[in-house]
Design a protein around this motif. Sequence first.
Motif, PDB file in Angstrom:
ATOM      1  N   PRO A  79       0.829  -1.212   0.000  1.00 55.90           N
ATOM      2  CA  PRO A  79       0.000   0.000   0.000  1.00 55.90           C
ATOM      3  C   PRO A  79       0.862   1.260   0.000  1.00 55.90           C
ATOM      4  O   PRO A  79       2.007   1.262   0.470  1.00 55.90           O
ATOM      5  N   ASP A  80       0.297   2.316  -0.558  1.00 54.60           N
ATOM      6  CA  ASP A  80       0.914   3.645  -0.529  1.00 54.60           C
ATOM      7  C   ASP A  80       2.289   3.659  -1.192  1.00 54.60           C
ATOM      8  O   ASP A  80       3.242   4.259  -0.694  1.00 54.60           O
ATOM      9  N   THR A  81       2.415   2.989  -2.335  1.00 49.69           N
ATOM     10  CA  THR A  81       3.710   2.922  -3.022  1.00 49.69           C
ATOM     11  C   THR A  81       3.596   3.302  -4.500  1.00 49.69           C
ATOM     12  O   THR A  81       4.449   2.935  -5.306  1.00 49.69           O
ATOM     13  N   LEU A  82       2.558   4.043  -4.858  1.00 49.04           N
ATOM     14  CA  LEU A  82       2.349   4.382  -6.263  1.00 49.04           C
ATOM     15  C   LEU A  82       3.451   5.252  -6.846  1.00 49.04           C
ATOM     16  O   LEU A  82       3.644   5.287  -8.059  1.00 49.04           O
ATOM     17  N   ASP A  83       4.196   5.949  -5.979  1.00 48.58           N
ATOM     18  CA  ASP A  83       5.211   6.873  -6.459  1.00 48.58           C
ATOM     19  C   ASP A  83       6.580   6.218  -6.649  1.00 48.58           C
ATOM     20  O   ASP A  83       7.538   6.894  -7.032  1.00 48.58           O
ATOM     21  N   ILE A  84       6.703   4.919  -6.442  1.00 51.50           N
ATOM     22  CA  ILE A  84       8.009   4.273  -6.572  1.00 51.50           C
ATOM     23  C   ILE A  84       8.403   4.090  -8.032  1.00 51.50           C
ATOM     24  O   ILE A  84       9.555   4.297  -8.412  1.00 51.50           O
ATOM     25  N   MET A  85       7.446   3.727  -8.890  1.00 52.40           N
ATOM     26  CA  MET A  85       7.773   3.418 -10.282  1.00 52.40           C
ATOM     27  C   MET A  85       6.543   3.604 -11.146  1.00 52.40           C
ATOM     28  O   MET A  85       5.425   3.293 -10.720  1.00 52.40           O
ATOM     29  N   GLY A  86       6.748   4.101 -12.368  1.00 44.58           N
ATOM     30  CA  GLY A  86       5.629   4.238 -13.289  1.00 44.58           C
ATOM     31  C   GLY A  86       5.923   5.248 -14.375  1.00 44.58           C
ATOM     32  O   GLY A  86       7.077   5.568 -14.675  1.00 44.58           O
ATOM     33  N   TRP A  87       4.854   5.747 -14.988  1.00 45.67           N
ATOM     34  CA  TRP A  87       4.940   6.771 -16.025  1.00 45.67           C
ATOM     35  C   TRP A  87       4.222   8.033 -15.581  1.00 45.67           C
ATOM     36  O   TRP A  87       3.173   7.962 -14.947  1.00 45.67           O
ATOM     37  N   SER A  88       4.760   9.185 -15.949  1.00 47.55           N
ATOM     38  CA  SER A  88       3.987  10.418 -16.036  1.00 47.55           C
ATOM     39  C   SER A  88       3.765  10.653 -17.526  1.00 47.55           C
ATOM     40  O   SER A  88       4.538  10.168 -18.358  1.00 47.55           O
ATOM     41  N   ILE A  89       2.725  11.354 -17.884  1.00 48.43           N
ATOM     42  CA  ILE A  89       2.373  11.516 -19.300  1.00 48.43           C
ATOM     43  C   ILE A  89       2.137  12.985 -19.597  1.00 48.43           C
ATOM     44  O   ILE A  89       1.431  13.680 -18.859  1.00 48.43           O
ATOM     45  N   ASP A  90       2.760  13.472 -20.680  1.00 47.35           N
ATOM     46  CA  ASP A  90       2.555  14.837 -21.137  1.00 47.35           C
ATOM     47  C   ASP A  90       2.561  14.842 -22.663  1.00 47.35           C
ATOM     48  O   ASP A  90       2.688  13.768 -23.283  1.00 47.35           O
ATOM     49  N   PRO A  91       2.409  15.994 -23.329  1.00 53.56           N
ATOM     50  CA  PRO A  91       2.303  16.000 -24.787  1.00 53.56           C
ATOM     51  C   PRO A  91       3.500  15.400 -25.530  1.00 53.56           C
ATOM     52  O   PRO A  91       3.358  14.952 -26.668  1.00 53.56           O
ATOM     53  N   ALA A  92       4.672  15.348 -24.897  1.00 51.59           N
ATOM     54  CA  ALA A  92       5.841  14.783 -25.568  1.00 51.59           C
ATOM     55  C   ALA A  92       5.941  13.271 -25.404  1.00 51.59           C
ATOM     56  O   ALA A  92       6.720  12.622 -26.094  1.00 51.59           O
ATOM     57  N   GLY A  93       5.157  12.699 -24.489  1.00 49.08           N
ATOM     58  CA  GLY A  93       5.199  11.257 -24.312  1.00 49.08           C
ATOM     59  C   GLY A  93       5.254  10.841 -22.858  1.00 49.08           C
ATOM     60  O   GLY A  93       4.836  11.575 -21.962  1.00 49.08           O
ATOM     61  N   PHE A  94       5.783   9.634 -22.625  1.00 51.46           N
ATOM     62  CA  PHE A  94       5.940   9.128 -21.271  1.00 51.46           C
ATOM     63  C   PHE A  94       7.160   9.758 -20.607  1.00 51.46           C
ATOM     64  O   PHE A  94       8.177  10.010 -21.254  1.00 51.46           O
ATOM     65  N   GLY A  95       7.046   9.996 -19.302  1.00 48.98           N
ATOM     66  CA  GLY A  95       8.183  10.404 -18.501  1.00 48.98           C
ATOM     67  C   GLY A  95       8.358   9.406 -17.378  1.00 48.98           C
ATOM     68  O   GLY A  95       7.390   9.034 -16.708  1.00 48.98           O
TER      69      GLY A  95
END
Length: 351
Positions: free
Chosen positions: A221-237
């Motif tokens: 629980p409460d670990t969503l910020d460990i790994m993943g994507w952010s998304i903006d007009p240029a693509g995945f970050g």
Amino acid sequence: MVAILGLATAVPPYALDQGDVIERALRIYAPVVERFPNLADVFVNAGIERRYSVRPIEWFDAPHDWRDRNDAYLDGASALFEVAARDALDRAKLTARDVDVVVTVSSTGVATPSLEARLAGRLGFRSDVMRVPVFGLGCAGGVSGLSVGARLARAAPGEVVLVVVVELCTLAFRADRSDKADVISSALFGDGAAAVVLRAGDDAEDRATLRVGRTAEHIWPDTLDIMGWSIDPAGFGVVLSRSLPRFVEQKLAAPARKFASTIVGNGRYIFHPGGAKVLDAVQAALGLSNDAVADEREVLRRYGNMSAPTVLFVLERALRRGLDGPAVMAALGPGFTASFAALDAAGAGHA
């Protein structure tokens, strides 16, 4: 148990030598490296000599928007999907027309229609094939995808399930972003694909030297910020917390040992090699010797972290080196999640 009848891996045509990547990356990230000089050591200490990309290294010198990146994804992922799927089916002595279910695992691009639909005619899937595209599993996708495929095969004995895992991590390289996570990811990630053919039932059991048993996942629980994507007009970050190695060292042991306790015999682990520091943390958490993660480090050295398919590269190498008996396949990914699958490689090392 569900039989693995065929396993294959594939990489794209463009090799990225780590020395060339260091030269370009440090030029691009010069301001952030000046503030944090130790970041330059990430490339040297990553344990990687070469990775592979669907685009030549010069492609990354120019700016690319979301459409450019996703067009490159559709082109490159389709090519790798086809190679890996054909090779796995050949090794299973089957054809695409024998496939009843296709599970496609990918989190590094968006394809609608999904990849298996785009390739259905070229590969020769039947018109009634069941399609199961899976997005968002990240580095855990190799084990989780295999688990999904095994459960589908177990639910319909005799049916052939093809699992294809393809990730093009290099396309997420962003010269317009320059935080620590971007520098670290540019030192680690590569592109690749793997495919597995599964079937349950007595006939499959008789043919197989490698089988999948119980599977499980553990989400913290409460670990969503460990790994993943952010998304903006240029693509995945990339989202990659610096706390990841410490988290692995402190938290992995309990769920891993709980799952391993259900396996008969003293099996070894087959881990997804997320990076040199993550492997160090895995070793520390589970008290593993250097020999116990030798295949993981060799795959990391030769291919980098390809996200989801990487653990299947490790499994392929372990089989070639004589893997025999029970094993636990494991990977960590966004969620934050650990995914486990029990393997029985009885006789596989002598096949």
